[in-house]
Design a protein around this motif. Structure first.
Motif, PDB file in Angstrom:
ATOM      1  N   GLU A  55       0.841  -1.193   0.000  1.00 34.36           N
ATOM      2  CA  GLU A  55       0.000   0.000   0.000  1.00 34.36           C
ATOM      3  C   GLU A  55       0.884   1.255   0.000  1.00 34.36           C
ATOM      4  OE1 GLU A  55      -4.224   1.042   0.073  1.00 34.36           O
ATOM      5  OE2 GLU A  55      -3.130  -0.828  -0.200  1.00 34.36           O
ATOM      6  N   ALA A  56       1.942   1.212   0.816  1.00 37.92           N
ATOM      7  CA  ALA A  56       2.874   2.338   0.884  1.00 37.92           C
ATOM      8  C   ALA A  56       3.615   2.516  -0.432  1.00 37.92           C
ATOM      9  CB  ALA A  56       3.861   2.130   2.031  1.00 37.92           C
ATOM     10  N   LEU A  57       4.058   1.425  -1.035  1.00 37.69           N
ATOM     11  CA  LEU A  57       4.764   1.512  -2.314  1.00 37.69           C
ATOM     12  C   LEU A  57       3.855   2.069  -3.411  1.00 37.69           C
ATOM     13  CD1 LEU A  57       6.765  -1.838  -2.260  1.00 37.69           C
ATOM     14  CD2 LEU A  57       7.756   0.460  -2.289  1.00 37.69           C
ATOM     15  N   ALA A  58       2.585   1.663  -3.398  1.00 30.73           N
ATOM     16  CA  ALA A  58       1.647   2.167  -4.403  1.00 30.73           C
ATOM     17  C   ALA A  58       1.478   3.680  -4.283  1.00 30.73           C
ATOM     18  CB  ALA A  58       0.294   1.469  -4.256  1.00 30.73           C
ATOM     19  N   LEU A  59       1.332   4.171  -3.039  1.00 31.62           N
ATOM     20  CA  LEU A  59       1.160   5.606  -2.839  1.00 31.62           C
ATOM     21  C   LEU A  59       2.446   6.360  -3.164  1.00 31.62           C
ATOM     22  CD1 LEU A  59      -0.576   7.970  -2.064  1.00 31.62           C
ATOM     23  CD2 LEU A  59      -0.114   7.472   0.354  1.00 31.62           C
ATOM     24  N   TYR A  60       3.583   5.823  -2.752  1.00 28.86           N
ATOM     25  CA  TYR A  60       4.879   6.426  -3.080  1.00 28.86           C
ATOM     26  C   TYR A  60       5.029   6.575  -4.595  1.00 28.86           C
ATOM     27  CZ  TYR A  60       9.905   6.445  -4.107  1.00 28.86           C
ATOM     28  OH  TYR A  60      11.149   6.722  -4.630  1.00 28.86           O
ATOM     29  N   ASN A  61       4.770   5.495  -5.331  1.00 30.14           N
ATOM     30  CA  ASN A  61       4.943   5.530  -6.781  1.00 30.14           C
ATOM     31  C   ASN A  61       3.957   6.486  -7.447  1.00 30.14           C
ATOM     32  OD1 ASN A  61       7.094   3.663  -6.945  1.00 30.14           O
ATOM     33  ND2 ASN A  61       5.696   1.940  -6.810  1.00 30.14           N
ATOM     34  N   TYR A  62       2.734   6.546  -6.931  1.00 27.61           N
ATOM     35  CA  TYR A  62       1.758   7.471  -7.501  1.00 27.61           C
ATOM     36  C   TYR A  62       2.204   8.920  -7.292  1.00 27.61           C
ATOM     37  CZ  TYR A  62      -2.576   9.866  -8.578  1.00 27.61           C
ATOM     38  OH  TYR A  62      -3.508  10.706  -9.123  1.00 27.61           O
ATOM     39  N   LEU A  63       2.631   9.239  -6.078  1.00 30.49           N
ATOM     40  CA  LEU A  63       3.073  10.602  -5.801  1.00 30.49           C
ATOM     41  C   LEU A  63       4.271  10.985  -6.673  1.00 30.49           C
ATOM     42  CD1 LEU A  63       2.781  10.615  -1.898  1.00 30.49           C
ATOM     43  CD2 LEU A  63       1.367  11.913  -3.492  1.00 30.49           C
ATOM     44  N   LYS A  64       5.198  10.058  -6.853  1.00 30.31           N
ATOM     45  CA  LYS A  64       6.384  10.335  -7.668  1.00 30.31           C
ATOM     46  C   LYS A  64       6.021  10.556  -9.140  1.00 30.31           C
ATOM     47  CE  LYS A  64      10.304   9.916  -6.592  1.00 30.31           C
ATOM     48  NZ  LYS A  64      11.321  10.928  -6.187  1.00 30.31           N
ATOM     49  N   SER A  65       4.889  10.004  -9.567  1.00 31.41           N
ATOM     50  CA  SER A  65       4.494  10.125 -10.971  1.00 31.41           C
ATOM     51  C   SER A  65       3.809  11.449 -11.289  1.00 31.41           C
ATOM     52  CB  SER A  65       3.557   8.974 -11.353  1.00 31.41           C
ATOM     53  OG  SER A  65       2.263   9.153 -10.781  1.00 31.41           O
ATOM     54  N   LEU A  66       3.432  12.191 -10.264  1.00 27.34           N
ATOM     55  CA  LEU A  66       2.673  13.411 -10.474  1.00 27.34           C
ATOM     56  C   LEU A  66       3.567  14.565 -10.910  1.00 27.34           C
ATOM     57  CD1 LEU A  66       0.305  13.315  -7.362  1.00 27.34           C
ATOM     58  CD2 LEU A  66      -0.236  12.650  -9.710  1.00 27.34           C
ATOM     59  N   ASN A  67       3.017  15.431 -11.708  1.00 31.30           N
ATOM     60  CA  ASN A  67       3.716  16.648 -12.116  1.00 31.30           C
ATOM     61  C   ASN A  67       3.380  17.751 -11.109  1.00 31.30           C
ATOM     62  OD1 ASN A  67       5.195  18.501 -13.608  1.00 31.30           O
ATOM     63  ND2 ASN A  67       3.470  18.995 -14.954  1.00 31.30           N
ATOM     64  N   ALA A  68       3.857  17.563  -9.903  1.00 30.16           N
ATOM     65  CA  ALA A  68       3.557  18.500  -8.818  1.00 30.16           C
ATOM     66  C   ALA A  68       4.719  18.502  -7.834  1.00 30.16           C
ATOM     67  CB  ALA A  68       2.272  18.108  -8.099  1.00 30.16           C
ATOM     68  N   GLU A  69       4.862  19.608  -7.126  1.00 29.03           N
ATOM     69  CA  GLU A  69       5.876  19.717  -6.074  1.00 29.03           C
ATOM     70  C   GLU A  69       5.344  19.010  -4.829  1.00 29.03           C
ATOM     71  OE1 GLU A  69       7.781  23.188  -3.229  1.00 29.03           O
ATOM     72  OE2 GLU A  69       7.118  23.698  -5.257  1.00 29.03           O
ATOM     73  N   ILE A  70       6.074  18.002  -4.362  1.00 24.79           N
ATOM     74  CA  ILE A  70       5.643  17.212  -3.210  1.00 24.79           C
ATOM     75  C   ILE A  70       6.472  17.612  -1.998  1.00 24.79           C
ATOM     76  CG2 ILE A  70       5.206  14.924  -2.286  1.00 24.79           C
ATOM     77  CD1 ILE A  70       3.718  15.365  -4.873  1.00 24.79           C
ATOM     78  N   THR A  71       5.802  18.051  -0.944  1.00 27.51           N
ATOM     79  CA  THR A  71       6.467  18.334   0.323  1.00 27.51           C
ATOM     80  C   THR A  71       5.855  17.432   1.395  1.00 27.51           C
ATOM     81  OG1 THR A  71       6.817  20.645  -0.288  1.00 27.51           O
ATOM     82  CG2 THR A  71       7.021  20.091   2.045  1.00 27.51           C
ATOM     83  N   VAL A  72       6.711  16.730   2.115  1.00 27.38           N
ATOM     84  CA  VAL A  72       6.258  15.833   3.174  1.00 27.38           C
ATOM     85  C   VAL A  72       6.675  16.409   4.519  1.00 27.38           C
ATOM     86  CG1 VAL A  72       6.406  13.512   4.147  1.00 27.38           C
ATOM     87  CG2 VAL A  72       6.436  13.827   1.663  1.00 27.38           C
ATOM     88  N   MET A  73       5.710  16.640   5.368  1.00 29.23           N
ATOM     89  CA  MET A  73       5.968  17.100   6.735  1.00 29.23           C
ATOM     90  C   MET A  73       5.770  15.921   7.680  1.00 29.23           C
ATOM     91  SD  MET A  73       6.441  20.480   6.427  1.00 29.23           S
ATOM     92  CE  MET A  73       6.187  21.041   8.103  1.00 29.23           C
TER      93      MET A  73
END
Length: 201
Positions: A55-73
């Protein structure tokens, strides 16, 4: 709990304040992101003790595929599977937050062949996780593997030195200089290397 906290025309803030559950967490967050149109910046706030690795890998890969700036707090803890998700973007931690990494584990019932097969699967899953951590930290794979073997709890300062974290949100007024930060990283990697040398057969 995972829900939208704040949303503007081009940005969104999501909370992941819960465990990571199979068939639920990734799809729930992805659906919320899909409903938000034209998002250019995503802030994901994490306080999670982990859960299902795929589940974590699926979400990680989806976020990495987006054309958006990702900030994790990381507001409290990104432990176990949650630490995988955290690696999807720029990581910011308060000084009192933590990351925890460890080996994957699972359950099996059956004969000796099924037990051996499960061990092989766990080894492959571990390699997948190491690939994520390696991409974030640039640390050697055997060093990361040794840290996972030991179930390593990582403070914000240590995470910054090792590459798991990119910024501390409330730096100490007497914070170490860059040389000291590099020494922290070297000390951790040397300790992990010692574990590799002395934990063999």
């Amino acid at each position: 709990m995972y829900r939208i906290q704040n949303k503007t025309e081009n940005s969104i803030e999501l909370l992941l304040y819960s465990g990571i559950y199979p068939g639920d967490t990734a799809m729930s967050i992805i659906n919320q992101l899909k409903e938000a149109k034209n998002i250019k910046a995503i802030k994901l706030r994490i306080n999670s003790d982990g859960g299902d690795v795929f589940e974590a890998l699926a979400l990680y890969n989806y976020l990495k595929s987006l054309n958006a700036e990702i900030t994790v707090m990381i507001d409290g803890i990104a432990a176990s599977a949650a630490s995988i998700i955290a690696c999807a973007g720029k990581v910011i931690m308060p000084r009192n937050a933590m990351i925890m990494i460890h080996n994957p584990f699972g359950f099996v019932q059956g004969d000796s062949e099924e037990m051996r097969a499960m061990a092989s699967v766990m080894d492959k899953v571990k390699e997948s996780i190491i690939t994520v951590y390696e991409g974030k930290t640039k640390a050697p794979r055997d060093t990361i593997s040794a840290m996972m073997d030991e179930e390593t709890w990582i403070t914000a300062e240590e995470a910054l030195a090792m590459g798991f974290c990119d910024e501390i949100s409330d730096p100490d007024p007497e914070d170490e200089d860059d040389d000291d930060t590099e020494q922290i990283a070297q000390a951790y990697f040397m300790a992990a290397a010692a574990l590799i040398r002395y934990s063999g057969p």
